[in-house]
Design a protein around this motif. Structure first.
Motif, mmCIF file in Angstrom:
data_model
loop_
_atom_site.group_PDB
_atom_site.id
_atom_site.type_symbol
_atom_site.label_atom_id
_atom_site.label_comp_id
_atom_site.label_asym_id
_atom_site.label_seq_id
_atom_site.Cartn_x
_atom_site.Cartn_y
_atom_site.Cartn_z
ATOM 1 N N ASN A 305 0.832 -1.192 0.000
ATOM 2 C CA ASN A 305 0.000 0.000 0.000
ATOM 3 C C ASN A 305 0.874 1.252 0.000
ATOM 4 O O ASN A 305 1.441 1.632 1.029
ATOM 5 N N PRO A 306 1.004 1.944 -1.145
ATOM 6 C CA PRO A 306 1.869 3.126 -1.231
ATOM 7 C C PRO A 306 1.396 4.299 -0.379
ATOM 8 O O PRO A 306 2.137 5.269 -0.214
ATOM 9 N N ALA A 307 0.179 4.249 0.153
ATOM 10 C CA ALA A 307 -0.303 5.346 0.993
ATOM 11 C C ALA A 307 0.231 5.250 2.413
ATOM 12 O O ALA A 307 0.153 6.216 3.172
ATOM 13 N N ARG A 308 0.782 4.109 2.774
ATOM 14 C CA ARG A 308 1.293 3.890 4.129
ATOM 15 C C ARG A 308 2.764 4.293 4.250
ATOM 16 O O ARG A 308 3.499 4.262 3.266
ATOM 17 N N ILE A 309 3.175 4.617 5.481
ATOM 18 C CA ILE A 309 4.593 4.817 5.746
ATOM 19 C C ILE A 309 5.341 3.518 5.508
ATOM 20 O O ILE A 309 6.363 3.492 4.816
ATOM 21 N N ASN A 310 4.839 2.430 6.061
ATOM 22 C CA ASN A 310 5.402 1.101 5.813
ATOM 23 C C ASN A 310 4.424 0.344 4.925
ATOM 24 O O ASN A 310 3.521 -0.328 5.409
ATOM 25 N N GLY A 311 4.611 0.482 3.623
ATOM 26 C CA GLY A 311 3.631 -0.044 2.679
ATOM 27 C C GLY A 311 3.602 -1.547 2.557
ATOM 28 O O GLY A 311 2.655 -2.098 1.989
#
Length: 470
Positions: A305-311
């Protein structure tokens, strides 16, 4: 015109003389203009703003399945390469008479024959019709996002008014792309449809855009060198290069590195149609039908998930379906990278972001679940998902120039679940093969294919998805 041209030439010579006489000129004092030719511009294809969006809820289709005639065989048998390619010495010398000065012998469409910009076979027609479906949905998708989400919502992700103008400009580009394709296809070219998008906010919409433009781009790369019509291929090439730039722009708006891969893959037409069809709700009753297969969906349960800090530390954070579009639902604000204050972790809309935590990595467990065939998808629910592969055994990773297989582990054919390990392979040294917005399929054999003949694997594909490797 002749007098005007002569005057312009004389004035230009006088200006050059003056420039030579005066070493420094601070401001230009003369502006030259030429008369414009009043040649009419061709009209673009007729188009309109789609007013209805959402899943298809009409009556059952009277015609279902892909367009078909007599099928000669379940698959195409492999054959040796053309002898003239094997035998050509490739030593840098010339081996044939030159048709004109400074021109080597050989090439296709180089004999002086007049180019005709139209399709020349069923393969050409069906391929360009598929490409036109993509141009139509992009035209609507870009407009829909701009009309649906507020300026404040865009601004919150760093997508400002100038960026939004770029999106509007990209929508306008689709008018030209659709016009070119429709003109080469003729009067039965596919028309605009209604659509259903798996997004509920700006960030999800941007992610869906960058995935759709990637498989549309890759779908054309897959068939472009196989077209019978070289002139048609040339016209489409000059549109798809713009598509590639659109894909990169949406990655930048999503805070992702614009082009982590060194090569962009090509995929078969049936892959592109499989990924697109679920988002086409309904089309005109006499719409041209396509021949391409619709495979079952592959759900990547821990899709990065590119929206997360840790995707990479995720579980079930997609909006579902073939695109596996990211979801921001239920993610705490402090875990969204757009809110990160550490510049090594944040992901604002930018020319480039270099995050310290990779989106995926070799050795990562990738958990999978796939649909059974027989589901109705596509325009008016008139296409049916099919597969000849009942028990997949491998995950096929298609990225850059590579097709790589990894075994499926802990398989449950009853529940249609398994996992596999992200491979540690490189296209070139320091160029991880598994990277960027790429593709994954499940297969029952690890068939050897290369970029030019990937479609040979289609009879062995059980399910298909986009994988967000980087």
């Amino acid at each position: 015109m002749a007098a005007s041209a002569a005057f312009g030439a004389a004035a230009l010579l006088a200006l050059v003389a003056n420039v030579r006489a005066v070493p420094v000129v601070s401001e230009p004092t003369t502006t030259f203009t030429s008369e414009t030719t009043n040649l009419p511009s061709p009209y673009a294809i007729e188009h309109y703003n789609v007013t209805s969006h959402g899943p298809y809820d009409g009556p059952p289709a009277t015609t279902t399945g892909a367009l078909s005639t007599k099928v000669l065989a379940p698959s195409i048998a492999p054959a040796p390469p053309p002898p003239q390619i094997v035998e050509y010495p490739a030593d840098g010398e010339l081996h044939g008479d030159q048709p004109m000065p400074f021109t080597p012998s050989g090439g296709i469409g180089t004999n002086g024959s007049e180019p005709i910009y139209k399709v020349a076979s069923d393969f050409d027609y069906q391929s360009l019709a598929l490409a036109l479906y993509h141009e139509w949905i992009e035209l609507d998708l870009f407009h829909w996002g701009l009309a649906t989400f507020s300026e404040e919502e865009f601004d919150a992700y760093g997508i400002n008014a100038e960026d939004r103008f770029l999106i509007q400009h990209m929508a306008d580009q689709e008018i030209g792309h659709a016009s070119v394709l429709a003109n080469m296809l003729g009067p039965n070219a596919p028309k605009q449809c209604t659509y259903n998008y798996p997004v509920s906010n700006v960030r999800e919409w941007v992610d869906f855009n960058q995935k759709l433009t990637r498989w549309a781009e890759a779908g054309v790369y897959g068939f472009l060198p196989h077209l019978n019509s070289g002139p048609a291929a040339q016209m489409l090439l000059q549109s798809i290069t713009i598509e590639a730039r659109q894909q990169m722009s949406f990655r930048q708006m999503g805070g992702q590195f614009p082009m982590p891969e060194w090569h962009t893959p090509g995929i078969p037409q049936s892959w592109a149609w499989t990924l697109l069809a679920p988002y086409v709700s309904s089309c005109p009753y006499n719409q041209t039908r396509l021949v391409w297969q619709n495979f079952p969906a592959l759900h990547i349960l821990n899709q990065p998930n590119p929206a997360r800090i840790n995707g990479s530390n995720v579980w079930n954070e997609t909006t579902g379906g073939y695109a596996n579009t990211l979801s921001t639902k239920d993610i705490p604000e402090d875990e969204l990278c757009v809110n990160a204050t550490d510049k090594t972790l944040d992901c604002p809309a930018a020319i480039a972001n270099n995050k310290s935590i990779p989106l995926s990595y070799p050795g990562r467990q990738v958990f999978l679940k796939w649909d059974a065939p027989g589901q109705l998808v596509g325009p008016n629910n008139s296409y049916v998902t099919t597969t000849n592969c009942a028990e997949p055994k491998f995950a096929l990773w298609l990225s850059q120039l590579n097709v790589t297989y990894t075994p499926l582990l802990n398989i449950s054919y009853e529940e249609r679940t398994a996992y596999t390990i992200q491979p540690n392979v490189s296209t070139w040294k320091n160029d991880p093969a598994v990277n960027g917005t790429m593709f994954m399929a499940l297969t029952d054999v690890d068939l050897f294919v290369t970029p030019y003949n990937v479609s040979m694997v289609n009879p062995h594909v059980a399910a298909l998805a986009v994988y967000q490797a980087g």
